[in-house]
Design a protein around this motif. Structure first.
Motif, PDB file in Angstrom:
ATOM      1  N   PHE A   1       0.768  -1.106   0.085  1.00 31.90           N
ATOM      2  CA  PHE A   1      -0.184  -0.115  -0.023  1.00 31.90           C
ATOM      3  C   PHE A   1       0.784   1.142   0.230  1.00 31.90           C
ATOM      4  O   PHE A   1       2.014   1.234   0.701  1.00 31.90           O
ATOM      5  N   ILE A   2       0.472   2.331  -0.590  1.00 40.41           N
ATOM      6  CA  ILE A   2       1.020   3.616  -0.767  1.00 40.41           C
ATOM      7  C   ILE A   2      -0.033   4.517  -0.733  1.00 40.41           C
ATOM      8  O   ILE A   2      -0.720   4.417  -1.421  1.00 40.41           O
ATOM      9  N   ASP A   3       0.363   5.741  -0.199  1.00 39.96           N
ATOM     10  CA  ASP A   3      -0.755   6.823  -0.188  1.00 39.96           C
ATOM     11  C   ASP A   3      -1.049   7.119  -1.749  1.00 39.96           C
ATOM     12  O   ASP A   3       0.040   7.448  -2.329  1.00 39.96           O
ATOM     13  N   ASN A   4      -2.106   7.861  -2.120  1.00 40.54           N
ATOM     14  CA  ASN A   4      -2.566   8.503  -3.527  1.00 40.54           C
ATOM     15  C   ASN A   4      -2.300   7.409  -4.514  1.00 40.54           C
ATOM     16  O   ASN A   4      -1.899   7.975  -5.405  1.00 40.54           O
ATOM     17  N   GLN A   5      -2.392   6.232  -4.278  1.00 39.77           N
ATOM     18  CA  GLN A   5      -2.012   5.221  -5.283  1.00 39.77           C
ATOM     19  C   GLN A   5      -2.959   5.259  -6.436  1.00 39.77           C
ATOM     20  O   GLN A   5      -2.427   5.307  -7.604  1.00 39.77           O
ATOM     21  N   ILE A   6      -4.310   5.480  -6.219  1.00 41.90           N
ATOM     22  CA  ILE A   6      -5.351   5.724  -7.450  1.00 41.90           C
ATOM     23  C   ILE A   6      -4.943   6.862  -8.192  1.00 41.90           C
ATOM     24  O   ILE A   6      -4.962   6.974  -9.560  1.00 41.90           O
ATOM     25  N   SER A   7      -4.783   7.993  -7.623  1.00 43.49           N
ATOM     26  CA  SER A   7      -4.560   9.394  -8.306  1.00 43.49           C
ATOM     27  C   SER A   7      -3.236   9.264  -9.071  1.00 43.49           C
ATOM     28  O   SER A   7      -3.216   9.754 -10.290  1.00 43.49           O
ATOM     29  N   GLU A   8      -2.200   8.791  -8.484  1.00 42.20           N
ATOM     30  CA  GLU A   8      -0.847   8.568  -9.039  1.00 42.20           C
ATOM     31  C   GLU A   8      -0.914   7.804 -10.527  1.00 42.20           C
ATOM     32  O   GLU A   8      -0.536   7.955 -11.366  1.00 42.20           O
TER      33      GLU A   8
ATOM     34  N   ALA B   1     -17.477  -9.784   4.034  1.00 41.90           N
ATOM     35  CA  ALA B   1     -18.181  -9.651   2.873  1.00 41.90           C
ATOM     36  C   ALA B   1     -18.248  -8.118   2.315  1.00 41.90           C
ATOM     37  O   ALA B   1     -17.835  -7.720   1.168  1.00 41.90           O
ATOM     38  N   ASN B   2     -18.483  -7.293   3.340  1.00 41.29           N
ATOM     39  CA  ASN B   2     -18.419  -5.831   2.986  1.00 41.29           C
ATOM     40  C   ASN B   2     -17.038  -5.172   2.504  1.00 41.29           C
ATOM     41  O   ASN B   2     -17.213  -4.491   1.535  1.00 41.29           O
ATOM     42  N   LYS B   3     -16.066  -5.773   3.358  1.00 43.17           N
ATOM     43  CA  LYS B   3     -14.844  -5.188   2.869  1.00 43.17           C
ATOM     44  C   LYS B   3     -14.494  -5.712   1.233  1.00 43.17           C
ATOM     45  O   LYS B   3     -14.064  -4.987   0.538  1.00 43.17           O
ATOM     46  N   SER B   4     -14.782  -7.230   1.180  1.00 43.17           N
ATOM     47  CA  SER B   4     -14.473  -7.604  -0.040  1.00 43.17           C
ATOM     48  C   SER B   4     -15.395  -7.008  -1.197  1.00 43.17           C
ATOM     49  O   SER B   4     -14.817  -6.520  -2.288  1.00 43.17           O
ATOM     50  N   MET B   5     -16.638  -6.612  -1.017  1.00 40.71           N
ATOM     51  CA  MET B   5     -17.309  -6.062  -2.027  1.00 40.71           C
ATOM     52  C   MET B   5     -16.870  -4.542  -2.383  1.00 40.71           C
ATOM     53  O   MET B   5     -17.144  -4.179  -3.495  1.00 40.71           O
ATOM     54  N   ASN B   6     -16.591  -3.805  -1.330  1.00 40.46           N
ATOM     55  CA  ASN B   6     -16.180  -2.395  -1.297  1.00 40.46           C
ATOM     56  C   ASN B   6     -14.855  -2.415  -2.198  1.00 40.46           C
ATOM     57  O   ASN B   6     -14.524  -1.794  -3.134  1.00 40.46           O
ATOM     58  N   HIS B   7     -13.892  -3.545  -1.845  1.00 44.05           N
ATOM     59  CA  HIS B   7     -12.763  -3.669  -2.600  1.00 44.05           C
ATOM     60  C   HIS B   7     -13.135  -3.645  -4.170  1.00 44.05           C
ATOM     61  O   HIS B   7     -12.528  -3.098  -4.913  1.00 44.05           O
ATOM     62  N   ALA B   8     -13.918  -4.652  -4.334  1.00 47.41           N
ATOM     63  CA  ALA B   8     -14.209  -5.204  -5.742  1.00 47.41           C
ATOM     64  C   ALA B   8     -14.793  -3.864  -6.558  1.00 47.41           C
ATOM     65  O   ALA B   8     -14.524  -3.428  -7.787  1.00 47.41           O
ATOM     66  N   ILE B   9     -15.616  -3.071  -5.993  1.00 45.22           N
ATOM     67  CA  ILE B   9     -16.552  -2.044  -6.572  1.00 45.22           C
ATOM     68  C   ILE B   9     -15.143  -1.098  -6.965  1.00 45.22           C
ATOM     69  O   ILE B   9     -15.363  -0.411  -8.020  1.00 45.22           O
ATOM     70  N   ASN B  10     -14.229  -0.685  -5.957  1.00 48.55           N
ATOM     71  CA  ASN B  10     -13.261   0.225  -6.270  1.00 48.55           C
ATOM     72  C   ASN B  10     -12.193  -0.289  -7.463  1.00 48.55           C
ATOM     73  O   ASN B  10     -11.738   0.630  -8.071  1.00 48.55           O
ATOM     74  N   SER B  11     -12.082  -1.675  -7.429  1.00 47.71           N
ATOM     75  CA  SER B  11     -11.190  -2.255  -8.409  1.00 47.71           C
ATOM     76  C   SER B  11     -11.888  -2.111  -9.721  1.00 47.71           C
ATOM     77  O   SER B  11     -11.208  -1.984 -10.951  1.00 47.71           O
TER      78      SER B  11
ATOM     79  N   PRO C   1      -6.467  -2.325  -5.938  1.00 47.12           N
ATOM     80  CA  PRO C   1      -5.249  -1.726  -5.403  1.00 47.12           C
ATOM     81  C   PRO C   1      -5.245  -2.337  -3.641  1.00 47.12           C
ATOM     82  O   PRO C   1      -6.212  -2.364  -2.966  1.00 47.12           O
ATOM     83  N   PRO C   2      -3.852  -2.688  -3.229  1.00 48.59           N
ATOM     84  CA  PRO C   2      -3.769  -2.912  -1.830  1.00 48.59           C
ATOM     85  C   PRO C   2      -4.196  -1.951  -0.833  1.00 48.59           C
ATOM     86  O   PRO C   2      -4.281  -0.661  -1.017  1.00 48.59           O
ATOM     87  N   PRO C   3      -5.145  -2.563   0.002  1.00 49.53           N
ATOM     88  CA  PRO C   3      -5.674  -1.676   0.999  1.00 49.53           C
ATOM     89  C   PRO C   3      -4.677  -1.136   2.227  1.00 49.53           C
ATOM     90  O   PRO C   3      -3.679  -1.878   2.129  1.00 49.53           O
ATOM     91  N   LYS C   4      -4.817  -0.253   2.652  1.00 49.26           N
ATOM     92  CA  LYS C   4      -3.875   0.244   4.035  1.00 49.26           C
ATOM     93  C   LYS C   4      -3.974  -0.787   4.934  1.00 49.26           C
ATOM     94  O   LYS C   4      -2.628  -1.329   5.370  1.00 49.26           O
ATOM     95  N   LYS C   5      -4.945  -1.317   5.200  1.00 50.09           N
ATOM     96  CA  LYS C   5      -5.028  -2.299   6.356  1.00 50.09           C
ATOM     97  C   LYS C   5      -5.282  -3.821   5.467  1.00 50.09           C
ATOM     98  O   LYS C   5      -6.522  -3.903   5.226  1.00 50.09           O
ATOM     99  N   SER C   6      -4.614  -4.833   5.553  1.00 46.90           N
ATOM    100  CA  SER C   6      -4.562  -6.047   4.884  1.00 46.90           C
ATOM    101  C   SER C   6      -5.923  -6.719   5.492  1.00 46.90           C
ATOM    102  O   SER C   6      -6.082  -6.827   6.600  1.00 46.90           O
TER     103      SER C   6
END
Length: 290
Positions: free
Chosen positions: A36-43, A81-91, A63-68
């Motif tokens: 993980f690194i800050d601002n990874q999406i914008s960069e 499940a909620n963390k996984s869904m949110n991650h997938a939506i962002n991806s 993208p890898p989350p701040k907390k694994s």
């Protein structure tokens, strides 16, 4: 198009991996895991904007989350499940922004392993009921597919790998989408913009563990296969070893897809380029029976 996975650079940020690869002329990159690194999406958006010739695909835990956490769309634990869904939506949204055609992810697990157990022997624990987990997985994939459709992204489910050690530890298959019949069942119940990414190394291990024919797996799932992960192993565990001209899978692959990824770890950039060139040569032979 043949991509190189960043999965082998798990101690690097995506930017460090991209820099290493692009300096050697590699412009087709599958983003997978990493630090993980800050601002990874914008960069990443800036990199893509400034480098139109770079092609990215987004895979699984990126993208890898701040907390694994363990990404599991088959979990019966609400928090996971909620963390996984949110991650997938962002991806999915990231894949769209980066101009990627796909977002790929693994089939679910019948338990929530610890982060440090992934890719290794999983300690025995109570399992989710298979049908309940499978139904949740299908429901979640179909929900995600509606988001993906709006973002003009195709979802790819990757076949899971059941190692000899994990089968011995649990005495049963603890994963979804390992065997032919279950993969067929799931693919027949998900929406049409959901296809499969076949990891040929996963298939080699799983077919050996559960004693099914990997060639028939590929034949029966043919209509859904849209991509491949390429690596090799000893048939007992997924070790991401180098492919060779004698690797078992060449004659069974579709050779006209737009997404192949070299998922070979513990090697050099020069060797990854050699692996890509070998794959290109084998695929261009165009002699494989369908």
């Amino acid at each position: 198009m043949i991509y190189i996975s960043t999965g082998g650079f798990k101690f690097n940020t995506c930017f460090e991996s991209i820099d290493k690869l692009t300096k050697k002329g590699i412009k087709q990159i599958e983003l997978s895991g990493g630090k993980f690194i800050d601002n990874q999406i914008s960069e990443l958006k800036i990199i893509k904007k400034n480098n139109k010739n770079i092609s990215f695909q987004v895979h699984n835990y990126f993208p890898p989350p701040k907390k694994s956490f363990v990404f599991n769309l088959g979990s019966l634990d609400d928090e996971v499940a909620n963390k996984s869904m949110n991650h997938a939506i962002n991806s999915i949204k990231l894949a769209s922004v980066l101009g990627g055609k796909y977002y790929s992810f693994h089939g679910g697990f019948l338990l929530d392993p610890k982060v440090e157990e992934l890719g290794k022997k999983i300690k025995k624990a109570p399992l989710f009921e298979r049908e309940s987990s499978k139904q949740k997985f299908i429901e979640r994939v179909n929900f995600l597919s509606e988001i993906a459709l709006r973002e003009k992204v195709t979802l790819l489910i990757e076949n899971n790998v059941l190692s000899h050690n994990n089968l011995k530890e649990f005495g049963s298959n603890i994963l979804l989408m390992v065997e032919t019949e279950e993969c067929l069942e799931v693919m027949q119940k998900v929406n049409s913009n959901v296809k499969m990414l076949i990891d040929v190394a996963h298939l080699k291990v799983s077919s050996n563990s559960l004693n099914f024919k990997k060639e028939l797996f590929l034949q029966y799932l043919d209509n859904w296969i849209a991509a491949y992960h390429l690596s090799d192993n000893n048939g007992l565990k997924d070790s991401n070893e180098k492919i060779t001209k004698d690797s078992w899978f060449w004659q069974y692959l579709k050779n006209d897809l737009d997404y192949y990824s070299i998922e070979v770890y513990n090697t050099t950039i020069a060797e990854l380029i050699e692996q890509r060139n070998l794959a290109k040569k084998m695929l261009q032979k165009n002699i494989f029976p369908k």
